[in-house]
Design a protein around this motif. Structure first.
Motif, PDB file in Angstrom:
ATOM      1  N   UNK A  56     -25.427 -14.099   2.029  1.00  0.00           N
ATOM      2  CA  UNK A  56     -25.257 -14.284   0.590  1.00  0.00           C
ATOM      3  C   UNK A  56     -26.401 -13.636  -0.189  1.00  0.00           C
ATOM      4  N   UNK A  57     -26.038 -12.918  -1.266  1.00  0.00           N
ATOM      5  CA  UNK A  57     -27.014 -12.306  -2.161  1.00  0.00           C
ATOM      6  C   UNK A  57     -26.469 -12.317  -3.582  1.00  0.00           C
ATOM      7  N   UNK A  58     -27.349 -12.064  -4.552  1.00  0.00           N
ATOM      8  CA  UNK A  58     -26.909 -12.043  -5.940  1.00  0.00           C
ATOM      9  C   UNK A  58     -26.156 -10.761  -6.267  1.00  0.00           C
ATOM     10  N   UNK A  59     -26.684  -9.604  -5.830  1.00  0.00           N
ATOM     11  CA  UNK A  59     -26.057  -8.315  -6.104  1.00  0.00           C
ATOM     12  C   UNK A  59     -26.073  -7.450  -4.856  1.00  0.00           C
ATOM     13  N   UNK A 119     -16.757 -11.773  -3.441  1.00  0.00           N
ATOM     14  CA  UNK A 119     -17.414 -12.239  -4.662  1.00  0.00           C
ATOM     15  C   UNK A 119     -17.333 -13.756  -4.728  1.00  0.00           C
ATOM     16  N   UNK A 120     -18.495 -14.394  -4.867  1.00  0.00           N
ATOM     17  CA  UNK A 120     -18.523 -15.846  -4.933  1.00  0.00           C
ATOM     18  C   UNK A 120     -19.701 -16.393  -4.160  1.00  0.00           C
ATOM     19  N   UNK A 142     -24.405  -3.074  17.142  1.00  0.00           N
ATOM     20  CA  UNK A 142     -23.364  -3.484  18.082  1.00  0.00           C
ATOM     21  C   UNK A 142     -23.410  -4.992  18.281  1.00  0.00           C
ATOM     22  N   UNK A 143     -22.247  -5.602  18.342  1.00  0.00           N
ATOM     23  CA  UNK A 143     -22.178  -7.025  18.624  1.00  0.00           C
ATOM     24  C   UNK A 143     -22.282  -7.926  17.418  1.00  0.00           C
ATOM     25  N   UNK A 144     -22.475  -7.346  16.217  1.00  0.00           N
ATOM     26  CA  UNK A 144     -22.605  -8.145  15.002  1.00  0.00           C
ATOM     27  C   UNK A 144     -21.490  -7.792  14.025  1.00  0.00           C
ATOM     28  N   UNK A 145     -20.798  -8.803  13.520  1.00  0.00           N
ATOM     29  CA  UNK A 145     -19.768  -8.609  12.503  1.00  0.00           C
ATOM     30  C   UNK A 145     -20.293  -9.184  11.188  1.00  0.00           C
ATOM     31  N   UNK A 146     -20.674  -8.314  10.213  1.00  0.00           N
ATOM     32  CA  UNK A 146     -21.257  -8.821   8.969  1.00  0.00           C
ATOM     33  C   UNK A 146     -20.227  -9.026   7.852  1.00  0.00           C
ATOM     34  N   UNK A 147     -20.443 -10.062   7.065  1.00  0.00           N
ATOM     35  CA  UNK A 147     -19.707 -10.290   5.829  1.00  0.00           C
ATOM     36  C   UNK A 147     -20.738 -10.554   4.735  1.00  0.00           C
ATOM     37  N   UNK A 148     -20.641  -9.803   3.636  1.00  0.00           N
ATOM     38  CA  UNK A 148     -21.583  -9.956   2.539  1.00  0.00           C
ATOM     39  C   UNK A 148     -20.901 -10.692   1.394  1.00  0.00           C
ATOM     40  N   UNK A 151     -27.446  -4.589  -4.350  1.00  0.00           N
ATOM     41  CA  UNK A 151     -28.730  -3.961  -4.037  1.00  0.00           C
ATOM     42  C   UNK A 151     -29.742  -4.952  -3.466  1.00  0.00           C
ATOM     43  N   UNK A 152     -29.407  -6.230  -3.492  1.00  0.00           N
ATOM     44  CA  UNK A 152     -30.295  -7.239  -2.909  1.00  0.00           C
ATOM     45  C   UNK A 152     -30.118  -7.387  -1.400  1.00  0.00           C
ATOM     46  N   UNK A 153     -29.082  -6.790  -0.841  1.00  0.00           N
ATOM     47  CA  UNK A 153     -28.796  -6.974   0.587  1.00  0.00           C
ATOM     48  C   UNK A 153     -29.889  -6.314   1.423  1.00  0.00           C
ATOM     49  N   UNK A 154     -30.610  -7.094   2.170  1.00  0.00           N
ATOM     50  CA  UNK A 154     -31.710  -6.608   2.999  1.00  0.00           C
ATOM     51  C   UNK A 154     -31.173  -6.045   4.310  1.00  0.00           C
ATOM     52  N   UNK A 155     -31.523  -4.776   4.604  1.00  0.00           N
ATOM     53  CA  UNK A 155     -31.179  -4.098   5.863  1.00  0.00           C
ATOM     54  C   UNK A 155     -29.676  -3.987   6.086  1.00  0.00           C
ATOM     55  N   UNK A 156     -28.933  -3.709   5.030  1.00  0.00           N
ATOM     56  CA  UNK A 156     -27.472  -3.615   5.155  1.00  0.00           C
ATOM     57  C   UNK A 156     -27.050  -2.558   6.180  1.00  0.00           C
ATOM     58  N   UNK A 157     -27.685  -1.398   6.148  1.00  0.00           N
ATOM     59  CA  UNK A 157     -27.322  -0.341   7.098  1.00  0.00           C
ATOM     60  C   UNK A 157     -27.509  -0.800   8.544  1.00  0.00           C
ATOM     61  N   UNK A 158     -28.523  -1.592   8.757  1.00  0.00           N
ATOM     62  CA  UNK A 158     -28.797  -2.104  10.106  1.00  0.00           C
ATOM     63  C   UNK A 158     -27.653  -2.988  10.585  1.00  0.00           C
TER      64      UNK A 158
END
Length: 222
Positions: free
Chosen positions: A136-139, A171-172, A153-159, A141-148
């Motif tokens: 969870x982030x506000x915007x 959004x939410x 491998x082995x990680x499924x991200x949801x922002x 551009x606040x997402x830390x290390x998104x490219x990482x």
């Protein structure tokens, strides 16, 4: 016991987050996910310590941190952008309850991602699969290390973005309904880190979903 670490390099991660690299004293030992209280080794600052999580491998030659700076706070994080190589910090012995308990769901808000950096890096090195990151982030551009996270491998991200209506992500806010929607299996380990209100909300939501406390990895004092 205290340890003196010397800053060797610093680079930006986001508009308000920094990657700091220090030398690694031989007796400064920690496990992935643990943190240390440290203070700037300069007059007027030695008694103003804050807890920061090590993001490097425990056996690396350096100690790394990813730290979000808060310019409106009169404290250590406000000073981070002004640090330069050669600056020293005074660090306490590392500790903390967030350590590696195997694959699971990582629930993070903002700088709460930092304990998970070293744990997910360890999983990546060991070929662990099945990790889920819900961040969870506000915007955007606040997402830390998104490219990482997008390429690990082995990680499924949801922002999950709360304050930007035109985001391409969810959004939410992370709540019970979203967790039910995203997760098919609640019989796994849940790692939780972020501001106190976020931690409380995640703990309560998981409890309502019948996830026992034994499956939650949360910092001491929750």
């Amino acid at each position: 016991m205290t340890h003196t670490l010397t800053l060797t390099a610093m680079t930006p991660v986001t508009h308000d987050t920094w990657h700091l690299t220090f030398d690694h004293p031989a007796d400064f030992k920690f496990r992935p996910g643990q943190a240390t209280h440290w203070a700037l080794d300069k007059d007027g600052w030695r008694d103003k310590d804050r807890a920061f999580t090590m993001t490097s491998k425990p056996d690396a030659d350096v100690v790394e941190f990813v730290i979000k700076s808060y310019p409106d706070h009169d404290g250590v994080t406000e000073q981070i952008p002004h640090m330069t190589p050669g600056d020293k910090i005074i660090a306490q012995d590392p500790a903390g309850a967030i350590t590696d308990h195997g694959p699971g769901v990582f629930l993070a808000a903002g700088a709460g991602i930092t304990p998970f950096i070293a744990i997910l890096d360890k999983h990546d090195r060991e070929g662990v699969t099945g990790d889920r990151l819900i961040f969870a982030n506000k915007t955007d551009r606040d997402i830390i290390l998104k490219d990482k996270w997008d390429t690990m491998n082995g990680v499924s991200p949801t922002y999950v973005i709360s304050d930007q209506a035109d985001t391409d992500h969810v959004h939410g806010k992370i709540d019970r309904a979203l967790l039910q929607d995203l997760l098919n299996d609640l019989n796994q380990t849940f790692y939780i880190c972020g501001p106190g209100g976020f931690v409380d909300a995640m703990r309560d939501a998981l409890t309502e979903l019948s996830v026992p406390k034994s499956q939650m990895v949360i910092e001491d004092g929750w």
